[in-house]
Scaffold this active site. Structure first.
Site, PDB file in Angstrom:
ATOM      1  CD  GLU A   8      -2.913   1.061   2.375  1.00  0.00           C
ATOM      2  OE1 GLU A   8      -2.765   0.200   3.261  1.00  0.00           O
ATOM      3  OE2 GLU A   8      -3.827   1.907   2.397  1.00  0.00           O
ATOM      4  CE  LYS A  18      -5.870  -1.116   5.731  1.00  0.00           C
ATOM      5  NZ  LYS A  18      -5.059  -0.181   4.924  1.00  0.00           N
TER       6      LYS A  18
HETATM    7  C1  LIG Z   1       1.960  10.859   2.866  1.00  0.00           C
HETATM    8  C2  LIG Z   1       2.393  11.992   3.773  1.00  0.00           C
HETATM    9  C3  LIG Z   1       3.565  11.533   4.649  1.00  0.00           C
HETATM   10  C4  LIG Z   1       2.848  13.174   2.921  1.00  0.00           C
HETATM   11  O1  LIG Z   1       2.980  14.295   3.742  1.00  0.00           O
HETATM   12  P1  LIG Z   1       3.684  15.627   3.233  1.00  0.00           P
HETATM   13  O2  LIG Z   1       3.333  16.706   4.184  1.00  0.00           O
HETATM   14  O3  LIG Z   1       3.403  15.829   1.796  1.00  0.00           O
HETATM   15  O4  LIG Z   1       5.197  15.208   3.403  1.00  0.00           O
HETATM   16  P2  LIG Z   1       6.513  16.059   3.132  1.00  0.00           P
HETATM   17  O5  LIG Z   1       6.816  16.010   1.685  1.00  0.00           O
HETATM   18  O6  LIG Z   1       6.450  17.383   3.819  1.00  0.00           O
HETATM   19  O7  LIG Z   1       7.587  15.142   3.917  1.00  0.00           O
HETATM   20  C5  LIG Z   1       7.586  15.011   5.324  1.00  0.00           C
HETATM   21  C6  LIG Z   1       8.269  13.700   5.670  1.00  0.00           C
HETATM   22  O8  LIG Z   1       7.410  12.613   5.305  1.00  0.00           O
HETATM   23  C7  LIG Z   1       8.204  11.553   4.773  1.00  0.00           C
HETATM   24  N1  LIG Z   1       7.866  11.382   3.363  1.00  0.00           N
HETATM   25  C8  LIG Z   1       6.981  12.117   2.649  1.00  0.00           C
HETATM   26  N2  LIG Z   1       6.889  11.655   1.391  1.00  0.00           N
HETATM   27  C9  LIG Z   1       7.724  10.612   1.302  1.00  0.00           C
HETATM   28  C10 LIG Z   1       8.054   9.713   0.258  1.00  0.00           C
HETATM   29  N3  LIG Z   1       7.522   9.825  -0.950  1.00  0.00           N
HETATM   30  N4  LIG Z   1       8.933   8.740   0.518  1.00  0.00           N
HETATM   31  C11 LIG Z   1       9.493   8.622   1.732  1.00  0.00           C
HETATM   32  N5  LIG Z   1       9.212   9.437   2.771  1.00  0.00           N
HETATM   33  C12 LIG Z   1       8.343  10.425   2.553  1.00  0.00           C
HETATM   34  C13 LIG Z   1       9.657  11.962   4.936  1.00  0.00           C
HETATM   35  O9  LIG Z   1      10.125  11.513   6.174  1.00  0.00           O
HETATM   36  C14 LIG Z   1       9.540  13.459   4.911  1.00  0.00           C
HETATM   37  O10 LIG Z   1      10.605  14.111   5.564  1.00  0.00           O
HETATM   38  P3  LIG Z   1      12.001  14.362   4.756  1.00  0.00           P
HETATM   39  O11 LIG Z   1      12.675  13.055   4.730  1.00  0.00           O
HETATM   40  O12 LIG Z   1      11.626  14.876   3.395  1.00  0.00           O
HETATM   41  O13 LIG Z   1      12.697  15.357   5.598  1.00  0.00           O
HETATM   42  C15 LIG Z   1       1.234  12.472   4.692  1.00  0.00           C
HETATM   43  O14 LIG Z   1       0.207  12.992   3.885  1.00  0.00           O
HETATM   44  C16 LIG Z   1       0.660  11.385   5.558  1.00  0.00           C
HETATM   45  O15 LIG Z   1       1.231  10.992   6.555  1.00  0.00           O
HETATM   46  N6  LIG Z   1      -0.547  10.919   5.231  1.00  0.00           N
HETATM   47  C17 LIG Z   1      -1.171   9.798   5.891  1.00  0.00           C
HETATM   48  C18 LIG Z   1      -0.984   8.579   5.054  1.00  0.00           C
HETATM   49  C19 LIG Z   1      -1.523   7.322   5.664  1.00  0.00           C
HETATM   50  O16 LIG Z   1      -1.934   7.260   6.787  1.00  0.00           O
HETATM   51  N7  LIG Z   1      -1.503   6.273   4.862  1.00  0.00           N
HETATM   52  C20 LIG Z   1      -2.008   5.013   5.240  1.00  0.00           C
HETATM   53  C21 LIG Z   1      -2.936   4.510   4.176  1.00  0.00           C
HETATM   54  S1  LIG Z   1      -4.585   5.065   4.428  1.00  0.00           S
HETATM   55  C22 LIG Z   1      -5.258   3.771   5.383  1.00  0.00           C
HETATM   56  O17 LIG Z   1      -5.234   2.663   4.943  1.00  0.00           O
HETATM   57  C23 LIG Z   1      -5.595   3.891   6.842  1.00  0.00           C
HETATM   58  C24 LIG Z   1      -6.592   4.870   7.359  1.00  0.00           C
HETATM   59  C25 LIG Z   1      -6.185   6.249   7.016  1.00  0.00           C
HETATM   60  O18 LIG Z   1      -7.881   4.634   6.876  1.00  0.00           O
HETATM   61  C26 LIG Z   1      -6.566   4.661   8.853  1.00  0.00           C
HETATM   62  C27 LIG Z   1      -7.509   5.537   9.620  1.00  0.00           C
HETATM   63  O19 LIG Z   1      -8.579   5.889   9.094  1.00  0.00           O
HETATM   64  O20 LIG Z   1      -7.196   5.803  10.805  1.00  0.00           O
END
Ligand SMILES: CC(C)(COP(=O)([O-])OP(=O)([O-])OC[C@H]1O[C@@H](n2cnc3c(N)ncnc32)[C@H](O)[C@@H]1OP(=O)([O-])[O-])[C@@H](O)C(=O)NCCC(=O)NCCSC(=O)C[C@@](C)(O)CC(=O)[O-]
Ligand SMILES: NC(=O)C1=CN([C@@H]2O[C@H](COP(=O)(O)OP(=O)(O)OC[C@H]3O[C@@H](n4cnc5c(N)ncnc54)[C@H](OP(=O)(O)O)[C@@H]3O)[C@@H](O)[C@H]2O)C=CC1
Length: 430
Positions: free
Chosen positions: A88, A272
């Site tokens: 994912e 989850k």
């Molecule tokens: C996706 C982010 C992190 C973007 O967030 P952002 O603000 O765009 O991130 P950024 O570009 O400012 O980067 C901040 C840091 O995030 C990391 N980071 C950022 N991008 C990358 C990348 N491409 N590859 C590796 N690391 C990455 C990295 O550590 C980076 O620091 P840096 O190293 O640049 O100093 C944020 O929007 C986020 O945390 N979103 C939540 C995502 C999530 O929870 N996903 C799970 C899937 S959804 C699900 O299945 C579960 C759910 C959500 O339903 C559970 C629930 O309801 O409780």
């Protein structure tokens, strides 16, 4: 729960911007990987067919999944790089992001129980179930010794059966039933085979003492004597961004969390999200993710109402404190942990020296993942970050290759149209 080992720096700045080979090089430098481990992690001849064929039945091939590393984790003052196997998008980015915020506030702090598993021996046909319970408890020493005679290696390592419990039930279907639990310290094993062997070994004697017959002899995946815990405290400043006020975000995250506490429909999704962090570590280390899932959800429902595996509360100075406590039956030996070369390499990347340390780090990743989801849900919503990263999958589905993948993904994410149709349009424009 850590022994001395060379400290590493898990920050690995710019890791995300490298290609996979360069990332592996950076990881290898950071943790001092051997050439053999590098080759394994790079996916070259990871699991020889002969080994795969020996692991399960009717093998016809191998199924690959991406292996990534989450950066920035600090647990009990020590840095860890976290191997994660998951299909994912956004999971690894989210964990790394939250670990980055957390490390600015001291990181995660953990503890865990001794690695004690339960196995159940079901006893039926009893005329006096309470009497049977008392006779079994009186025979505790004899039963414990019988168990320990089955696993001298474990006893030599300081583990073994530490006691028994007897639970009595009245059923409408099959009458009175007693269930003997053996409690076994399984040291660095997950322990299922270990306790099952013991349960089967003592069953005839248990039947004799109780005055009935035995049926099931199997471990319980509700590993409630093997809990691992993690906590994190985040200041409003650490959560603030250019567009978000940290104190407001904490309010919003607490509101979001409140629903998971009271409503199983939300708690299932909330949990989850926690398992999004835990399962990839479990898989990467060759552990049994079905066992971990079963234990997690049974634990979440232990009060009779399914609820959140984490808690979030406002502490001193308006800081946000998150905690997690859950069963975590993970091993460093046994099962596939030893047979799968990539699992062995992943354990070396983690640098854990005991099953308890692995359990603690794993629940810290679960807590980080929950924090990421709550932060996103309480602010911009999940789709912005998640779909931006999922866009690369969509671009590939639409036929993009090489540099096109990133270009198409960026374009459709920027337009907020993350669909195969939109990706095909962009591809045609290119
Ligand atoms: C996706 C982010 C992190 C973007 O967030 P952002 O603000 O765009 O991130 P950024 O570009 O400012 O980067 C901040 C840091 O995030 C990391 N980071 C950022 N991008 C990358 C990348 N491409 N590859 C590796 N690391 C990455 C990295 O550590 C980076 O620091 P840096 O190293 O640049 O100093 C944020 O929007 C986020 O945390 N979103 C939540 C995502 C999530 O929870 N996903 C799970 C899937 S959804 C699900 O299945 C579960 C759910 C959500 O339903 C559970 C629930 O309801 O409780
Ligand atoms: N419901 C469930 O979850 C079930 C799961 N399973 C499966 O069981 C497997 C895990 O069982 P498990 O008992 O861990 O595996 P193993 O039996 O493979 O390994 C445990 C054994 O390893 C030996 N050992 C060596 N070093 C150590 C150490 N440091 N700490 C502890 N033991 C050590 C011990 O004795 P010795 O050398 O004498 O073997 C111990 O009994 C997984 O594959 C799981 O999928 C199976 C049935 C049910």
């Amino acid at each position: 729960m850590t022994k001395d080992r060379t400290p590493i720096d898990s920050r690995l700045e710019n890791l995300r911007r490298l290609d996979p080979d360069a990332r592996l090089e950076m990881l290898a430098q950071a943790v001092g990987l051997s050439d053999a481990d590098r080759a394994t992690l790079a996916g070259r001849d990871v699991l020889p067919m002969q080994l795969a064929d020996g692991m399960i039945e009717n093998v016809i091939g191998k199924f690959e999944l991406p292996l990534a590393v989450a950066s920035n984790f600090r647990v009990n003052g020590r840095d860890y790089l976290i191997p994660m196997v998951v299909e994912e998008p956004s999971v690894v980015a989210a964990a790394s992001y939250m670990a980055k915020i957390a490390r600015g506030c001291g990181g995660f702090f953990t503890s865990s129980d001794q690695p004690v598993m339960r196995a159940q021996v079901q006893i039926l046909g009893l005329t006096d179930p309470q009497g049977a319970r008392h006779r079994l408890l009186a025979a505790q020493d004899e039963l414990r010794q019988m168990c320990n005679a089955r696993d001298k290696v474990l006893v030599g390592l300081g583990g073994g059966c530490i006691g028994i419990e007897v639970h009595v039930f009245e059923t409408s279907a099959v009458g009175a039933m007693a269930v003997l639990h053996i409690l076994v310290d399984v040291r660095d094993a997950m322990g299922a085979n270990t306790v099952n062997t013991m349960a089967e070994a003592i069953a005839p004697r248990v039947a004799e003492i109780a005055g009935g017959h035995t049926r099931l002899r199997i471990l319980s995946n509700l590993a409630d004597r093997r809990l691992a815990r993690a906590s994190v405290t985040l200041t409003p400043q650490a959560l603030s961004t250019d567009t978000l006020d940290g104190a407001d975000l904490i309010d919003a995250m607490l509101e979001a969390y409140a629903l998971a506490q009271i409503d199983p429909y939300r708690a299932a999704t909330h949990n989850k999200g926690i398992m999004n962090g835990i399962d990839p570590v479990v898989v990467a280390t060759g552990n049994d993710w079905r066992a971990i899932e079963a234990g997690a959800h049974a634990w979440a429902a232990r009060s009779g109402r399914y609820t959140s595996l984490t808690t979030w509360e406002r502490g001193a100075n308006g800081a946000l404190t998150g905690t997690i406590e859950m069963p975590m039956a993970l091993g460093l030996v046994g099962g596939a942990t030893k047979t799968h070369p990539a699992a062995q390499a992943a354990l070396r990347v983690l640098g854990v020296t005991s099953a308890q340390e692995l359990a603690e780090v794993t629940v810290a990743v679960g807590l980080a993942q929950n924090m990421a989801a709550l932060r996103a849900l309480a602010s911009e919503g999940i789709q912005k970050g998640h779909m931006a990263l999922h866009a690369r999958n969509i671009a590939i589905l639409a036929g993009a290759t090489g540099a096109q993948i990133e270009t198409v993904a960026r374009a459709i994410a920027a337009e907020g149209r993350v669909s195969v149709d939109a990706a095909r349009e962009k591809l045609a424009e290119l």
